[in-house]
Design a protein around this motif. Sequence first.
Motif, short mmCIF file in Angstrom:
data_model
loop_
_atom_site.label_atom_id
_atom_site.label_comp_id
_atom_site.label_asym_id
_atom_site.label_seq_id
_atom_site.Cartn_x
_atom_site.Cartn_y
_atom_site.Cartn_z
N THR A 50 90.27 8.11 116.24
CA THR A 50 90.71 6.75 116.06
C THR A 50 91.64 6.39 117.04
N PRO A 51 91.80 5.22 117.37
CA PRO A 51 91.18 4.00 116.63
C PRO A 51 89.51 3.93 116.88
N SER A 52 89.02 3.30 116.04
CA SER A 52 87.72 3.33 115.95
C SER A 52 87.13 1.84 115.76
N LEU A 53 86.34 1.05 116.50
CA LEU A 53 86.05 -0.19 116.39
C LEU A 53 84.55 -0.44 115.98
N PHE A 54 84.37 -1.04 114.85
CA PHE A 54 82.93 -1.32 114.18
C PHE A 54 82.67 -2.87 114.44
N ILE A 55 81.51 -3.19 114.81
CA ILE A 55 80.99 -4.56 114.90
C ILE A 55 79.71 -4.54 113.99
N ASP A 56 79.65 -5.28 112.95
CA ASP A 56 78.46 -5.50 112.02
C ASP A 56 78.03 -4.07 111.80
N GLY A 57 78.76 -3.04 111.25
CA GLY A 57 78.57 -1.54 111.14
C GLY A 57 78.18 -0.87 112.14
N GLU A 58 78.16 -1.29 113.22
CA GLU A 58 77.73 -0.24 114.25
C GLU A 58 79.10 -0.04 114.92
N GLU A 59 79.34 1.47 115.36
CA GLU A 59 80.65 1.98 116.00
C GLU A 59 80.22 1.61 117.66
N VAL A 60 81.39 0.78 118.09
CA VAL A 60 81.52 0.30 119.50
C VAL A 60 82.32 0.99 120.53
N VAL A 61 83.39 1.38 119.80
CA VAL A 61 84.60 1.83 120.66
C VAL A 61 85.29 3.02 119.72
N THR A 62 85.67 4.03 120.52
CA THR A 62 86.09 5.03 119.53
C THR A 62 87.25 5.87 120.49
N GLY A 63 88.34 6.42 119.95
CA GLY A 63 89.16 7.17 120.48
C GLY A 63 90.15 6.33 121.71
N ARG A 64 90.05 5.23 121.83
CA ARG A 64 90.86 4.71 122.73
C ARG A 64 91.11 3.10 122.46
N VAL A 65 92.12 2.42 123.15
CA VAL A 65 92.27 1.14 122.87
C VAL A 65 91.62 0.31 124.10
N PRO A 66 90.66 -0.50 123.94
CA PRO A 66 90.40 -1.34 124.92
C PRO A 66 91.19 -2.65 125.30
N THR A 67 91.13 -3.21 126.70
CA THR A 67 91.76 -4.32 126.75
C THR A 67 91.22 -5.51 126.02
N VAL A 68 91.89 -6.52 126.24
CA VAL A 68 91.33 -7.78 125.63
C VAL A 68 90.31 -8.30 126.25
N ASN A 69 90.32 -8.38 127.51
CA ASN A 69 89.09 -8.71 128.30
C ASN A 69 88.03 -7.96 127.99
N GLU A 70 88.22 -6.52 127.84
CA GLU A 70 87.03 -5.62 127.41
C GLU A 70 86.25 -5.95 126.16
N LEU A 71 87.33 -6.28 125.07
CA LEU A 71 86.83 -6.86 123.76
C LEU A 71 86.03 -8.00 123.96
N VAL A 72 86.63 -8.91 124.66
CA VAL A 72 85.82 -10.24 124.95
C VAL A 72 84.47 -10.17 125.45
N GLU A 73 84.61 -9.24 126.39
CA GLU A 73 82.95 -9.06 126.83
C GLU A 73 82.21 -8.40 125.75
N ILE A 74 82.61 -7.44 124.93
CA ILE A 74 81.87 -6.85 123.78
C ILE A 74 81.69 -7.83 122.87
N LEU A 75 82.60 -8.72 122.40
CA LEU A 75 82.12 -9.63 121.43
C LEU A 75 81.06 -10.57 121.92
N GLN A 76 81.29 -10.99 123.05
CA GLN A 76 80.23 -12.09 123.71
C GLN A 76 78.95 -11.52 123.70
N GLY A 77 78.75 -10.17 123.97
CA GLY A 77 77.43 -9.39 123.88
C GLY A 77 76.93 -9.02 122.52
N ALA A 78 77.82 -9.18 121.50
CA ALA A 78 77.35 -9.00 120.28
C ALA A 78 76.51 -10.06 119.62
#
Length: 78
Positions: A50-78
């Motif tokens: 942990t921490p672990s991030l799931f988007i719509d039931g799929e694990e996308v990040v685990t064991g670290r804290v992504p930056t806000v900008n990295e998360l924005v990129e992940i969300l825009q690609g989801a």
Amino acid sequence: MKIEVLGTGCTKCKRMFDNVNEAVKKAGVQAEVIKVEELNEIVTRVVLMTPSLFIDGEEVVTGRVPTVNELVEILQGA
């Protein structure tokens, strides 16, 4: 979009939750952000770090804290 932050409540988990909320606002996406702290639920998902991030039931990040900008990129690609 359903976003879940899994973690037991440690500092990193709280930081990821805050970063996810900020990234959702910055990306302008519609999302339900949920914090999952119950150990049984985390174990059920077979989360090894942990921490672990799931988007719509799929694990996308685990064991670290992504930056806000990295998360924005992940969300825009989801």
